[in-house]
Design a protein around this motif. Structure first.
Motif, short mmCIF file in Angstrom:
data_model
loop_
_atom_site.label_atom_id
_atom_site.label_comp_id
_atom_site.label_asym_id
_atom_site.label_seq_id
_atom_site.Cartn_x
_atom_site.Cartn_y
_atom_site.Cartn_z
N UNK A 172 -9.18 0.23 20.39
CA UNK A 172 -7.85 -0.37 20.38
C UNK A 172 -7.81 -1.64 19.54
N UNK A 173 -8.78 -2.53 19.77
CA UNK A 173 -8.77 -3.80 19.04
C UNK A 173 -9.13 -3.61 17.58
N UNK A 174 -10.04 -2.67 17.30
CA UNK A 174 -10.50 -2.48 15.92
C UNK A 174 -9.44 -1.80 15.05
N UNK A 175 -8.53 -1.05 15.65
CA UNK A 175 -7.51 -0.34 14.86
C UNK A 175 -6.19 -1.10 14.78
N UNK A 176 -6.08 -2.24 15.46
CA UNK A 176 -4.82 -2.99 15.43
C UNK A 176 -4.44 -3.37 14.00
N UNK A 177 -5.42 -3.81 13.22
CA UNK A 177 -5.12 -4.20 11.83
C UNK A 177 -4.63 -3.01 11.02
N UNK A 178 -5.12 -1.79 11.33
CA UNK A 178 -4.64 -0.60 10.64
C UNK A 178 -3.14 -0.41 10.86
N UNK A 179 -2.70 -0.59 12.11
CA UNK A 179 -1.28 -0.45 12.41
C UNK A 179 -0.46 -1.49 11.66
N UNK A 180 -0.94 -2.71 11.61
CA UNK A 180 -0.20 -3.77 10.92
C UNK A 180 -0.08 -3.45 9.43
N UNK A 181 -1.17 -2.98 8.83
CA UNK A 181 -1.15 -2.63 7.41
C UNK A 181 -0.17 -1.49 7.15
N UNK A 182 -0.19 -0.46 8.01
CA UNK A 182 0.70 0.69 7.83
C UNK A 182 2.16 0.26 7.99
N UNK A 183 2.45 -0.58 8.97
CA UNK A 183 3.83 -1.07 9.15
C UNK A 183 4.28 -1.83 7.90
N UNK A 184 3.41 -2.69 7.39
CA UNK A 184 3.75 -3.46 6.20
C UNK A 184 4.07 -2.53 5.03
N UNK A 185 3.22 -1.54 4.79
CA UNK A 185 3.44 -0.62 3.68
C UNK A 185 4.69 0.24 3.92
N UNK A 186 4.91 0.63 5.16
CA UNK A 186 6.07 1.46 5.49
C UNK A 186 7.38 0.71 5.22
N UNK A 187 7.34 -0.61 5.37
CA UNK A 187 8.52 -1.43 5.09
C UNK A 187 8.58 -1.82 3.62
N UNK A 188 7.42 -2.15 3.05
CA UNK A 188 7.37 -2.70 1.70
C UNK A 188 7.65 -1.65 0.62
N UNK A 189 7.10 -0.44 0.78
CA UNK A 189 7.27 0.59 -0.25
C UNK A 189 8.73 0.96 -0.50
N UNK A 190 9.56 1.12 0.56
CA UNK A 190 10.98 1.39 0.27
C UNK A 190 11.67 0.28 -0.50
N UNK A 191 11.27 -0.97 -0.26
CA UNK A 191 11.86 -2.07 -1.02
C UNK A 191 11.43 -1.99 -2.48
N UNK A 192 10.17 -1.62 -2.71
CA UNK A 192 9.71 -1.40 -4.09
C UNK A 192 10.47 -0.24 -4.72
N UNK A 193 10.94 0.69 -3.86
CA UNK A 193 11.70 1.84 -4.37
C UNK A 193 12.93 1.44 -5.16
N UNK A 194 13.53 0.28 -4.83
CA UNK A 194 14.70 -0.16 -5.59
C UNK A 194 14.32 -0.50 -7.03
N UNK A 195 13.09 -1.00 -7.22
CA UNK A 195 12.62 -1.23 -8.59
C UNK A 195 12.47 0.10 -9.31
N UNK A 196 11.96 1.11 -8.61
CA UNK A 196 11.85 2.43 -9.21
C UNK A 196 13.20 3.00 -9.58
#
Length: 696
Positions: A172-196
């Protein structure tokens, strides 16, 4: 002589005809203004807006972490509004990827992927990949069985450190950072989509970003109805100790997992790279030709800016001129941007622009007038019909109106690919139809209409494709704009005919009706379609209902594409072998002449030669795995990590694990009888301190 290069690519034209039939079927029940198939690109952008809006709500409630992620998703589903938001979010993501695919297919079938359009084509594929990647991340965040299958694939593919995270005791503790990274990418990539999206329309003069208002409303209604009919639900919580027997997998995003499970990584990714790469490079692998580029006759150009204003592809620029003429500006053509659409040719009031591919507007109009004079001299009434090369290629014209048609059709110019045809319509003594095939509807110079009226043409018909379905962007827009600007030309002798490409019956019925004596007696000036403010149009009840039902049907494809699948390994059982060790060092690399203090560790200072770890797994006396793992790092002195997935028949088996991590022979690190249950996965993890493998 004018050729029709658009008709030469017969395979694409065959597919485009089928596509146009589908569009025409929708047009029968709803006006083309509200046909969703004409707004696939802008609807895709609208789906992105819907995803961001619903995603903001979901993100505010969601909590990352292996121990809480599943529970927070269940909390979202616990009330009707949260369930609706989640369902709309899921179906909008499926709709987005479907709309992108349909948009790509339409561009492919319409030959809009090569030449000037290469950037739009390649950026579209990049955005499709980005949409898919973002969607798979969204499924992983739920942490149900589908997320587990993705994790299983990641563990088996990446192995080593990334995979080991999910078999650690403090997972649980070792995978917490994985969830944070995935959430960041899941939010960030659509915003980059406007550049696309911006890059996607970079080579267009006036890119359209918004679908008509009512089409957007229809899309929202379709998403809400689908969400109420089939609310999205999570499946059982992920459990890496259990192999997945069966779970519905969204084919849009997760269909690759069952395929890889069946075919293997090598076959799947080889095919994916070959097919995807070929499609990405299609503008160069299968480029076509057109009638362009345009060319300006300098002495005729008055610098009026009309061609510059109307060019949809930003292919015309105006520069200062310093010559003997009295004009201050000169139009220049960017040949790399020109698509040969002919809009500028029709716009030019001085016939200063032609297409170098073989289209000369003055020559074509001279042939039309010649045919008109000949038929008038013979005592026939004449109807002049202006059609586009796309109409000819897709079969929008009745056979007798085609340059190579049979029956009463007569070529009026050239031996083959004649751009002007004279045909009798309605039998002996009937009027004649002079059909001129131009690059596009906007290649019609409205001065021609005035001239034809004076020359004695009884009727002039402009055949246009639906406003939002022109082969060339803004085709219908600009010819309509010219007519609205010159209302004196919009007399009862002028007729505007909008027909779906390939609908020759509509053209035939129109001409039959036009040539009736009673129609000629009651002719009135046409009511031209509006040019701007498309979003202010309000559909009829039937049009709005049909458009909504059609979009609902498209979005509902997500339901049958939730295909149940299970891991092939789930038919048996499995053993995971996990190693994460520093490894043993043979000797420190101490440079000559260096003397260290007694308490110094030379290995920590200078490093050393690391032994690899060799592993041998024996089940019931048979070796099922024998592999050597090298140290990581550039210098080869890092940690040794490995994670192996071994399929084993269910039942009790005698298991031995032998390890070698120095210059000595293998030593036994685990031995015992292990009971393997069907659909379960056990873990043998190496404890470096105890020098044994621990079963969990």
């Amino acid at each position: 002589m004018t050729s029709n290069p658009y008709a030469e690519r017969k395979t694409l034209r065959a597919f485009e005809k089928l596509w146009s039939r589908l569009e025409g079927l929708v047009n029968r029940f709803t006006k083309s203004d509200f046909n969703p198939l004409y707004h696939l690109g802008t609807l895709t952008i609208f789906m992105l807006i819907v995803l961001i809006a619903t995603g903001v709500y979901l993100t505010a409630i969601y909590r990352p972490g292996l121990d809480v992620a599943y529970a927070t998703v269940e909390k979202i589903d616990s009330n009707w509004f949260g369930s609706l938001m989640r369902s709309v979010h899921r179906y909008a993501s499926d709709a987005m990827i479907l709309l992108i695919i349909l948009h790509i297919l339409k561009m492919l079938f319409s030959d809009k992927f090569w030449g000037q359009r290469w950037l739009a084509w390649t950026s579209g594929w990049v955005m499709l990949a980005g949409t898919w990647l973002t969607g798979t991340m969204g499924y992983w965040m739920v942490w149900d069985l589908r997320a587990q299958w993705m994790t299983e694939y990641m563990m088996q593919t990446l192995e080593a450190t990334s995979g080991l995270t999910y078999v650690a005791t403090d997972i649980e503790s070792r995978t917490f950072s994985n969830f944070v990274i995935i959430i960041f990418l899941h939010i960030f990539l659509p915003l980059i989509g406007f550049l696309g999206i911006y890059i996607h329309g970079l080579k267009l003069s006036r890119a359209r970003w918004w679908s008509p208002r009512w089409v957007s409303i229809q899309a929202v209604i379709g998403l809400v109805i689908l969400s109420l009919i089939k609310p999205v639900q999570s499946f059982a919580e992920a459990d890496l100790a259990t192999l997945i027997q069966s779970v519905p997998m969204d084919a849009y995003y997760l269909g690759f997992l069952p395929l890889i499970d069946s075919w293997g990584n090598l076959i799947f990714w080889t095919l994916a790279i070959l097919v995807g790469g070929s499609l990405f490079l299609l503008p160069w692998l299968a480029s076509g030709r057109d009638l362009g580029p345009a060319a300006v006759t300098d002495p005729k150009c008055t610098g009026c800016n009309i061609c510059y204003a109307e060019c949809p592809y930003d292919a015309i620029g105006m520069v200062e001129r310093h010559d003997e003429t009295k004009y201050h500006k000169l139009a220049i053509i960017n040949t790399a941007q020109c698509t040969g659409c002919g809009i500028c040719v029709g716009a030019c009031p001085t016939d200063a622009i032609d297409l170098q591919g073989g289209y000369n507007s003055e020559q074509i109009f001279s042939v039309v007038k010649g045919a008109l004079h000949r038929e008038k001299k013979d005592g026939h009434e004449v109807t002049v019909l202006f059609a586009s090369q796309r109409d000819e290629a897709l079969g929008s014209l009745p056979a007798c109106l085609l340059p190579v048609g049979e029956g009463l059709g007569m070529r009026a110019f050239g031996e083959e690919n004649a751009p002007v045809v004279v045909s009798a319509w309605g039998g002996e003594g009937a009027a004649r139809v002079v059909t001129a095939i131009l690059p596009s509807a906007s290649a019609v110079n409205i001065e021609w209409i005035k001239s034809l009226h004076h020359e004695g043409a009884r009727d002039v018909v402009i055949l246009s494709q639906p406003y939002d379905d022109s082969l060339n962007r803004e085709d219908a827009h600009w010819i309509l704009n010219r007519l609205h600007m010159r209302p004196a030309l919009v007399t009862k002798e002028l007729h505007w005919l909008e027909a779906t490409p390939g609908d020759a019956k509509a053209v035939e019925n129109f001409l039959n009706d036009l040539h009736k004596p009673e129609t000629q007696e009651k002719k009135s000036a046409p009511v031209l379609p509006v040019v701007k403010e498309r979003s202010t149009l309000i559909p009829s009840l039937v049009s709005g209902l049909v458009g909504t039902v059609f979009l609902l049907a498209l979005f509902a494809l997500a339901l049958p594409l939730d295909v149940s699948a299970g891991m092939s390994a789930a038919e048996g059982s499995a053993l995971r072998i996990a190693i994460d060790a520093k490894g043993r060092i043979e000797a420190a690399n101490i440079p000559e002449g260096i003397t260290l203090p007694e308490d110094a560790d030379p290995v920590k200072i200078f490093g050393g030669t690391h032994f690899p770890i060799s592993l041998r797994v024996i089940v019931d006396g048979e070796t099922i795995w024998d592999e050597t793992y090298q140290p990581s790092g550039i210098s080869g002195n890092g940690r040794i990590s490995a994670l192996e997935f071994l399929e084993i028949e269910p039942g009790a088996h005698q298991v031995q694990v032998w390890i070698k991590d120095d210059s000595d022979d293998y030593r036994l690190s685990f031995s015992g009888e292990v009971n393997f249950e069907k659909g379960k996965a056990l873990i043998l993890a190496y404890d470096e301190k105890l020098d044994v493998f621990v079963l969990r």
